[in-house]
Design an enzyme around this catalytic site. Structure first.
Site, PDB file in Angstrom:
ATOM      1  N   LYS A   1       3.538  40.105   5.331  1.00  0.00           N
ATOM      2  CA  LYS A   1       2.472  40.613   5.865  1.00  0.00           C
ATOM      3  C   LYS A   1       1.222  39.793   5.764  1.00  0.00           C
ATOM      4  CE  LYS A   1      -0.329  45.212   5.698  1.00  0.00           C
ATOM      5  NZ  LYS A   1      -0.174  45.424   6.939  1.00  0.00           N
TER       6      LYS A   1
HETATM    7  N1  PMP Z   1       4.493  47.162  10.726  1.00  0.00           N
HETATM    8  C1  PMP Z   1       3.593  46.802  10.655  1.00  0.00           C
HETATM    9  C2  PMP Z   1       3.395  45.524  11.688  1.00  0.00           C
HETATM   10  C3  PMP Z   1       2.617  47.114   9.928  1.00  0.00           C
HETATM   11  O1  PMP Z   1       1.410  46.259   9.950  1.00  0.00           O
HETATM   12  C4  PMP Z   1       2.535  48.200   8.930  1.00  0.00           C
HETATM   13  C5  PMP Z   1       1.489  48.722   8.087  1.00  0.00           C
HETATM   14  N2  PMP Z   1       1.593  47.769   6.855  1.00  0.00           N
HETATM   15  C6  PMP Z   1       3.661  48.863   8.879  1.00  0.00           C
HETATM   16  C7  PMP Z   1       4.823  48.418   9.575  1.00  0.00           C
HETATM   17  C8  PMP Z   1       4.053  49.821   8.029  1.00  0.00           C
HETATM   18  O2  PMP Z   1       4.196  49.537   6.586  1.00  0.00           O
HETATM   19  P1  PMP Z   1       3.859  50.504   5.473  1.00  0.00           P
HETATM   20  O3  PMP Z   1       4.285  51.725   5.782  1.00  0.00           O
HETATM   21  O4  PMP Z   1       4.192  49.638   4.235  1.00  0.00           O
HETATM   22  O5  PMP Z   1       2.110  50.733   5.789  1.00  0.00           O
END
Ligand code: PMP
Length: 307
Positions: free
Chosen positions: A159
């Site tokens: 991320k």
């Molecule tokens: N995919 C992307 C590209 C994201 O930015 C996010 C948000 N963090 C997610 C999936 C979902 O991840 P999470 O459930 O850990 O927030």
């Protein structure tokens, strides 16, 4: 979405005033996107603010940093403690939490390893990312012409700041056409995720989400949904997904920390199922909301209380 300022931001080990949490215009990350971050939520519970899967989020931050050759100056425990400290300092009982580690001021050019690593954790009150109405009634999504990042370019497993240019392009494109959110495909044409969410679909009672090998972020909410499905005896699997799988699905939904669990009622103007949130989506949403509010004993370990 507009920001609602609070009092303090944690920056490099100290609490500073919201307006003083600043960087130089020659900060490396501003030019090259060289940062990694997290998005986390704290929820209001009877025992005060509780952060949902805080340690798991911080562990993902550490993995993102590793993928970008970044040495974090704080341990998992220190990030966890600092997160609780900044929530308490602002007296918030529910908030969005944004930890970030980025390459700072002092070096320019594409070899970033000599730039100092700066760290911050900001918190602010943030409502439903795709709207309360979206959570209740579902949203309209569109497949973007912007392809997902490939595992051999900017890794979608991390991320990282710069990779969100790709997500933003997709989001701007579909918003301009009047849709709420983008669905992204990889270079083989398989569905990966939304611009900032993972994606699930249901057909004949079985839940499916694309595998990590399609090139997507290992969402903490995605994992939570798989665990909820197991508890509810909903059969679930990871499988390559095409856009037509979504068009003819009985139900589909996005998941993410900011978005939570958001039904998709239309994709590319195909009505999904009955055009309203379906029974599997509803059961999962209900369990999710109970869990984060501290009303679910079986998942109590996911809440990390601030006090
Ligand atoms: N995919 C992307 C590209 C994201 O930015 C996010 C948000 N963090 C997610 C999936 C979902 O991840 P999470 O459930 O850990 O927030």
């Amino acid at each position: 979405m507009p920001l609602e300022a609070v009092e303090k931001i944690w920056m490099n080990g100290e609490l500073v005033d919201w307006d003083k949490a600043q960087v130089h215009v020659l900060t490396h990350a501003l030019h090259y996107g060289s940062g990694v971050f997290e998005g986390i939520r704290a929820y209001k519970t009877e025992r005060g603010a509780a952060v949902f899967r805080l340690t798991d989020h911080i562990k993902r931050l550490v993995r993102s940093a590793k993928l970008h050759y970044m040495e974090l100056p704080y341990s998992v425990d220190e990030w966890v403690a600092a997160t609780k400290q900044v929530i308490a300092a602002n007296g918030l009982d529910a908030c969005y939490i944004r930890p970030i580690a980025f390459r700072g001021y002092g070096e320019m050019g594409l070899y970033p390893l000599k730039a100092p690593v700066e760290c911050a954790i900001a918190v602010w009150p943030w409502g439903a990312y795709l709207g309360e109405d979206g959570i209740k009634h579902g949203i309209r999504a569109k497949v973007s012409t912007i392809r997902s990042l490939d595992a051999n370019s900017i890794t979608p497993a991390a991320k990282a700041c710069g990779q969100y240019l790709n997500s933003s392009l997709a989001k701007m494109e579909v918003t301009a056409s009047g849709y709420d959110e983008a669905v992204m495909l990889n270079s083989h044409g398989f569905v990966t995720q939304g611009s900032g969410e993972n994606i699930f679909w249901v057909r004949n009672g079985r839940l499916t989400t694309p595998p990590l090998s399609a090139g997507l972020l290992e969402g903490i909410t995605r994992d939570t949904i798989m665990q909820i499905a197991a508890k509810l005896d909903i059969p679930a699997r990871e499988a390559d997904t095409t856009r037509s799988d979504l068009y003819i699905a009985d139900e589909a939904f996005f998941t993410g920390t900011a978005a939570e669990v958001v039904p998709i009622r239309e994709l590319d103007d195909h009505v999904i199922g009955a055009g309203e949130p379906g029974p599997v989506t509803r059961r999962i949403q209900d369990r999710f909301h109970k869990m984060v509010a501290g009303h679910d004993r079986e998942f109590a370990h996911f809440l990390e209380h601030v006090k």
